[in-house]
Design a protein around this motif. Structure first.
Motif, mmCIF file in Angstrom:
data_model
loop_
_atom_site.group_PDB
_atom_site.id
_atom_site.type_symbol
_atom_site.label_atom_id
_atom_site.label_comp_id
_atom_site.label_asym_id
_atom_site.label_seq_id
_atom_site.Cartn_x
_atom_site.Cartn_y
_atom_site.Cartn_z
ATOM 1 N N LEU A 145 0.772 -1.140 -0.318
ATOM 2 C CA LEU A 145 0.025 -0.275 -0.112
ATOM 3 C C LEU A 145 0.975 1.050 -0.211
ATOM 4 O O LEU A 145 0.724 2.134 -0.527
ATOM 5 N N TYR A 146 1.755 1.107 0.653
ATOM 6 C CA TYR A 146 2.856 2.311 0.836
ATOM 7 C C TYR A 146 2.992 2.813 -0.378
ATOM 8 O O TYR A 146 3.364 4.255 -0.944
ATOM 9 N N SER A 157 4.944 -0.995 -7.457
ATOM 10 C CA SER A 157 4.335 -1.525 -5.687
ATOM 11 C C SER A 157 5.941 -2.923 -5.693
ATOM 12 O O SER A 157 6.684 -3.032 -6.211
ATOM 13 N N LEU A 158 5.917 -3.323 -4.640
ATOM 14 C CA LEU A 158 6.190 -4.537 -3.974
ATOM 15 C C LEU A 158 6.142 -5.647 -4.858
ATOM 16 O O LEU A 158 7.580 -6.241 -5.273
ATOM 17 N N HIS A 159 5.314 -6.110 -5.139
ATOM 18 C CA HIS A 159 5.224 -7.017 -6.023
ATOM 19 C C HIS A 159 5.524 -6.656 -7.395
ATOM 20 O O HIS A 159 6.503 -7.703 -8.455
ATOM 21 N N ASP A 160 6.147 -5.745 -8.282
ATOM 22 C CA ASP A 160 6.310 -5.133 -9.625
ATOM 23 C C ASP A 160 7.747 -5.024 -8.800
ATOM 24 O O ASP A 160 8.275 -5.472 -9.912
ATOM 25 N N LEU A 161 8.115 -4.649 -8.039
ATOM 26 C CA LEU A 161 9.793 -4.807 -8.120
ATOM 27 C C LEU A 161 10.380 -6.046 -7.784
ATOM 28 O O LEU A 161 11.406 -6.645 -7.988
ATOM 29 N N VAL A 189 12.026 3.061 3.640
ATOM 30 C CA VAL A 189 10.898 3.251 4.885
ATOM 31 C C VAL A 189 10.098 1.746 4.501
ATOM 32 O O VAL A 189 10.029 1.214 5.293
ATOM 33 N N VAL A 190 10.011 0.857 2.965
ATOM 34 C CA VAL A 190 9.761 -0.377 2.831
ATOM 35 C C VAL A 190 10.580 -1.473 3.895
ATOM 36 O O VAL A 190 10.335 -1.844 5.301
#
Length: 329
Positions: A145-146, A157-161, A189-190
């Motif tokens: 979400l962040y 987002s995280l899944h893209d990274l 931040v993550v």
């Protein structure tokens, strides 16, 4: 078509799918999966209900097959929602994702959300598993979400990274646009979010030593041991006064049943007596609420039948005394 790219960021920025278009595409896909889930639930209600928590695993497999296949090169990187909103998923080099990478991409996105409401007794898990579950669920959800909200450059987002992907407008030729790098502050931040989520069980562990919380755990275990009970949630209902002080007003139990006994008042009273016997603070509360539910939750759809019952500690104690007196005679 040849394009002279002097500044990669200048090409990436306009090509990346905007927040609202990407959100709308996901909502369309979620609606479609929800309709499929509801139709399946209408036909197989009792089957899904008996699956209990494993129903969410079934829903995850369905969602994984849909998003994994459709976001891959096999379907031009477009789910039905993305096709409608004219966006697509591309990989690290700008080409379409392979099926394994597309499956990985959805696993990183879907696992935290499908595990979030799974009926897992965290208190019963060994410590390492509790830390890992908190990392995956809370850390994954907060990080996703962040980045989705605040990583404006590329909206990765995280899944893209994890998959080396990004979502771009479908008008851009495949192979032209590459994923934008993520600002290092976002990565910091993550990292903090993941570390804090992993450490959370260590902070909440001392709560188990609290007398009130220990009573809830004891009542929870006793309810789960009852025949026909599939899952249970037990909480204290807090009330806040005008001065900001909190006080416990009632204890609330939601009990999921394997069969359709939601209208069984005797069972509800039995559950209430279990709460009263195991939660020592329940006797001083204004009410004990018991909700009997029967239904299913497969993640992409859910349906429940529920009946709510209210008891007072005084009435339960009086009934118990009358029963004991009758037995003595």
């Amino acid at each position: 078509m040849e394009v002279d790219i002097k500044d990669e960021a200048s090409v990436i920025a306009p090509a990346a799918a905007g927040f609202w278009r990407r959100t709308a595409a996901f909502l369309v896909d979620a609606l479609l999966l929800g309709i499929v889930g509801m139709l399946a639930g209408w036909a197989l209600f009792d089957v899904f209900a008996r699956m209990g928590g494993y129903g969410r695993l079934l829903g995850f497999i369905v969602a994984l097959a849909y998003f994994g296949m459709m976001n891959s090169a096999r379907f031009s990187g477009q789910t039905l929602g993305k096709r409608l909103l004219r966006v697509r998923v591309v990989g690290q080099d700008g080409s379409l994702l392979s099926l394994p990478k597309s499956l990985l991409r959805y696993c990183v996105l879907g696992i935290p959300f499908f595990l979030n409401r799974a009926p897992i007794d965290v208190a019963a898990l060994p410590t390492p598993f509790a830390y890992g579950l908190s990392l995956v669920v809370l850390g994954g959800i907060f990080s996703i979400l962040y980045l989705y909200l605040f990583n404006r450059r590329g909206r990765r987002s995280l899944h893209d990274l994890a998959a080396g992907s990004c979502v771009v407008t479908a008008s851009m030729p495949v192979g032209l646009v590459k994923p934008a790098p993520v600002w290092r502050v976002h990565l910091v931040v993550v990292g903090v979010l993941l570390a804090a989520s992993a450490a959370l069980p260590a902070l909440t562990g001392p709560l188990a030593q609290n007398a009130s919380f220990a009573g809830l755990l004891s009542a929870h275990k006793a309810i789960l041991a009852q025949p026909g009970v599939q899952n249970a949630q037990v909480v204290h209902n807090m009330a806040f006064g005008s001065d900001g002080t909190a006080s416990v007003k009632s204890v609330v139990a939601q009990v999921s049943l394997i069969d359709r006994r939601t209208k069984d008042a005797a069972l509800a009273e039995h559950i209430a007596r279990i709460l009263l016997a195991n939660d020592k603070t329940a006797s001083s509360m204004s009410a004990i609420h018991v909700t009997l539910v029967h239904g299913y939750d497969i993640g992409i759809a859910s349906s429940w039948n529920a009946e709510r019952y209210r008891f007072t500690p005084e009435a339960l104690a009086a009934d118990g005394a009358a029963t004991a007196s009758g037995s003595a005679k």
